[in-house]
Scaffold this motif. Structure first.
Motif, short mmCIF file in Angstrom:
data_model
loop_
_atom_site.label_atom_id
_atom_site.label_comp_id
_atom_site.label_asym_id
_atom_site.label_seq_id
_atom_site.Cartn_x
_atom_site.Cartn_y
_atom_site.Cartn_z
N VAL A 26 26.05 -42.75 42.99
CA VAL A 26 26.67 -42.83 44.32
C VAL A 26 27.65 -43.99 44.36
CG1 VAL A 26 26.25 -43.12 46.79
CG2 VAL A 26 24.59 -41.88 45.38
N SER A 123 32.90 -38.51 46.49
CA SER A 123 32.52 -37.11 46.32
C SER A 123 32.49 -36.42 47.68
CB SER A 123 31.15 -37.01 45.65
OG SER A 123 30.14 -37.52 46.52
N GLY A 125 29.95 -35.00 49.03
CA GLY A 125 28.74 -35.44 49.73
C GLY A 125 28.91 -36.79 50.37
N GLU A 126 29.61 -37.69 49.69
CA GLU A 126 29.84 -39.03 50.25
C GLU A 126 30.78 -38.98 51.44
OE1 GLU A 126 29.21 -41.13 45.87
OE2 GLU A 126 31.23 -40.77 46.67
N LEU A 128 31.02 -36.42 53.43
CA LEU A 128 30.21 -35.81 54.48
C LEU A 128 29.32 -36.85 55.15
CD1 LEU A 128 29.11 -33.25 55.92
CD2 LEU A 128 27.47 -33.04 54.03
N VAL A 129 28.62 -37.65 54.35
CA VAL A 129 27.71 -38.67 54.90
C VAL A 129 28.50 -39.72 55.67
CG1 VAL A 129 26.10 -40.50 54.29
CG2 VAL A 129 25.95 -38.29 53.15
N CYS A 263 26.36 -28.37 57.66
CA CYS A 263 26.68 -29.42 56.69
C CYS A 263 27.09 -28.81 55.36
CB CYS A 263 25.49 -30.35 56.50
SG CYS A 263 25.23 -31.54 57.84
N GLY A 264 26.45 -27.70 54.99
CA GLY A 264 26.84 -27.02 53.76
C GLY A 264 28.27 -26.51 53.82
N TRP A 267 30.51 -29.56 53.55
CA TRP A 267 30.55 -30.03 52.17
C TRP A 267 31.48 -29.16 51.34
CZ3 TRP A 267 29.34 -27.51 47.64
CH2 TRP A 267 29.27 -28.31 46.49
N TRP A 268 31.42 -27.85 51.54
CA TRP A 268 32.28 -26.93 50.79
C TRP A 268 33.75 -27.20 51.12
CZ3 TRP A 268 35.58 -23.21 52.86
CH2 TRP A 268 36.19 -22.36 51.92
N ARG A 271 34.68 -30.23 49.26
CA ARG A 271 34.62 -29.98 47.82
C ARG A 271 35.84 -29.21 47.34
NH1 ARG A 271 34.80 -29.71 43.27
NH2 ARG A 271 33.21 -29.36 41.67
#
Length: 278
Positions: A26, A123, A125-126, A128-129, A263-264, A267-268, A271
């Motif tokens: 991370v 990333s 995910g990062e 997103l968070v 969230c998925g 994330w997509w 990404r």
């Protein structure tokens, strides 16, 4: 030659990719920076982002108290003002969480500096968070202000504080995720306004904020049960008052599953760079 290769590998492993400061898998420094940026966005103008929602929530309670007051009678065994307060609190949370995340992305896209967020070694995910953290934090601060300042004025206390906090965090996460999807999809402010007016506002107002489902026709009850925001408001009402229209456990399951699904999608989008890199 072999020793030089081994030394090079060791040096690369120790230093990592140039310009990237990671601890494990991370990028904590980058994630912390993004969270701080999202927090400073609304803390800098706290009179608009924190004080204004508090005043709006207070006006809702004042207007309903004057217009309806004791004439409404009890709802689900509690006074109408007590019944109303948790719904207004959650409505304030979700509106502010959505606005914080969606406005951050749309403004960056319109101003052309979204690249400043996409270029750093973060990333999907990062990202997103980081964005979700800003929305959740703003929603949580607004909810604390409403609970601490407005609830005592109507003689209301929280029956289950930890459950209430959980629902506030879930509400901020759900609408923050929707805010990411909306912000990525919208390329202009009028598109963002359309999403807010025709999707987010109906979801928040038609979710049992001002009424109990017991008073609604069966068809409208079924429609309300398909609205995930209903479970947020109903769950927070149970956490505050100890009464609800549906099972709080069922509400947690539905809200958690819905949040994970959206969230998925978010994330997509990060990404693949959908509507961000073109």
């Amino acid at each position: 030659m072999a020793s030089d290769t081994v030394a090079t590998r060791k040096t690369t492993a120790q230093i990592g990719t140039p310009g990237v400061r990671r601890f494990g898998r991370v990028n904590w420094l980058g994630l912390q920076t993004l969270i701080e940026r999202e927090a400073r966005r609304f803390l800098t103008v706290w009179t608009q982002t924190l004080l204004a929602p508090l005043v709006t929530a207070g006006l809702f309670l004042l207007i309903f108290s004057i217009a309806v007051g004791s004439r409404r009678g009890d709802v689900m065994g509690v006074s109408f003002m007590h019944f109303l307060a948790p719904g207004i609190l959650m409505m304030t949370v979700i509106q502010n969480s959505f606005a914080n995340v969606s406005s951050s992305i749309v403004i960056s896209k319109v101003q052309g500096n979204i690249v400043d967020t996409l270029m750093p070694p973060l990333s999907a995910g990062e990202l997103l968070v980081g964005y979700l953290s800003g929305g959740i934090l703003r929603g949580a601060l607004v909810s604390c202000a409403v609970a601490v300042i407005l609830f005592p004025t109507i003689g209301l206390s929280v029956a289950h504080p930890f459950l209430a906090l959980l629902y506030v965090v879930l509400g901020g996460a759900l609408l923050g995720a929707i805010g990411i999807v909306a912000g990525v999809f919208a390329n202009k402010f009028d598109q963002m306004a359309a999403i807010t007016n025709f999707i987010v506002t109906p979801l928040s107002f038609l979710s049992g904020t001002f009424y109990s489902l017991e008073t609604m026709p069966p068809v409208l009850q079924a429609i309300s049960h398909a609205n995930p925001v209903f479970y947020l408001i109903d769950g927070l009402r149970f956490a505050v008052l100890g009464v609800s229209d549906s099972s709080p456990v069922l509400g947690l399951v539905i809200v958690t599953a819905t949040t994970a699904a959206i969230c998925g999608i978010a994330w997509w989008m990060f990404r693949t760079g959908y509507r961000l890199k073109s």
